[in-house]
Enzyme design. Sequence first.
Site, PDB file in Angstrom:
ATOM      1  N   LYS A 102       1.356   4.392  -2.921  1.00  0.00           N
ATOM      2  CA  LYS A 102       1.233   5.820  -2.626  1.00  0.00           C
ATOM      3  C   LYS A 102       2.537   6.563  -2.923  1.00  0.00           C
ATOM      4  CE  LYS A 102      -3.017   5.754  -1.712  1.00  0.00           C
ATOM      5  NZ  LYS A 102      -3.954   6.430  -2.645  1.00  0.00           N
ATOM      6  N   TYR A 157       0.838  -1.208   0.000  1.00  0.00           N
ATOM      7  CA  TYR A 157       0.000   0.000   0.000  1.00  0.00           C
ATOM      8  C   TYR A 157       0.868   1.251   0.000  1.00  0.00           C
ATOM      9  CZ  TYR A 157      -3.159   3.629   1.642  1.00  0.00           C
ATOM     10  OH  TYR A 157      -3.867   4.799   1.772  1.00  0.00           O
TER      11      TYR A 157
END
Length: 281
Positions: free
Chosen positions: A166, A162
């Site tokens: 980003k 994750y």
Amino acid sequence: MSSAFTQHVRRQYGPWAVVTGASDGIGRAFAIELARHGLNLVLVARREPQLVALAGELQRTHGIRARVLAFDLAQPDSAVRLDAACDDIDVGLLVAAAGFGTSGPLLSSALAEERSMLSVNCDAVLAQCWWFGQRLRRRGRGGVVLMSSLLAFQGTPRAAHYAATKAYIQSLAEGLRIEWAPHGVDVIACAPGPIASGFAQRANMVMNGADRPATVAQATLRALGRRGTVRPGLLSKLLGWSLATLPRWVQVRVIGQVMGGMTAHQQDSSTRAVGGPPAGA
């Protein structure tokens, strides 16, 4: 918000804005904030009933026009379909707020879920930037808001993939900001910390000091055109300042401790969604 600021938003980013992930959380907050400034909206997410309800509310309250597009941004043709659905309107702003994530050990997660996250968080956003970037370059003004994260600035144990998605968004926004400035197009990376948007329940995480989605939307819109990255929320600002001077390996360990505290109650054999249902629902 001042009348002068509202006029600036309408002039630079109107008359229409596209908001993905608009059914919940930060995306919904952006839609509400933009409607307050009089922008018409294209609301995109998977959950059509929530979009229809939001569109009706904003039309009644602010007198804007709203268009609902309910489809899954994980599909490879989603950006093309989104662009085609906007052929008859003048879009001046893209808010790419749709996304999801995972928490827990990578080896305990399902590979298919990780790949789906990669598609939604990175590939879909890239395609949206390409299609709508063409539009904004032709019109000579506009803006793009990309959702980075507190976790984007270093590797993050227990949210490794994750955080990596980003980091991609953060880097993309920084580069496009310079590339597109000569075309009159503003680009900003929004890097918030924990948000009180149902995040903790969906993620099976324990978070304290979460900020409201409205705070994120308002701060980001204020910074668009003035800064390249905005860090809404106290925790995001605090960690950004305190980690900035540390070696990167130390940053990774510190942020890993933060994430470890948020996920300490999880079993190592499980993963949980971070940031909402796939495709930002």
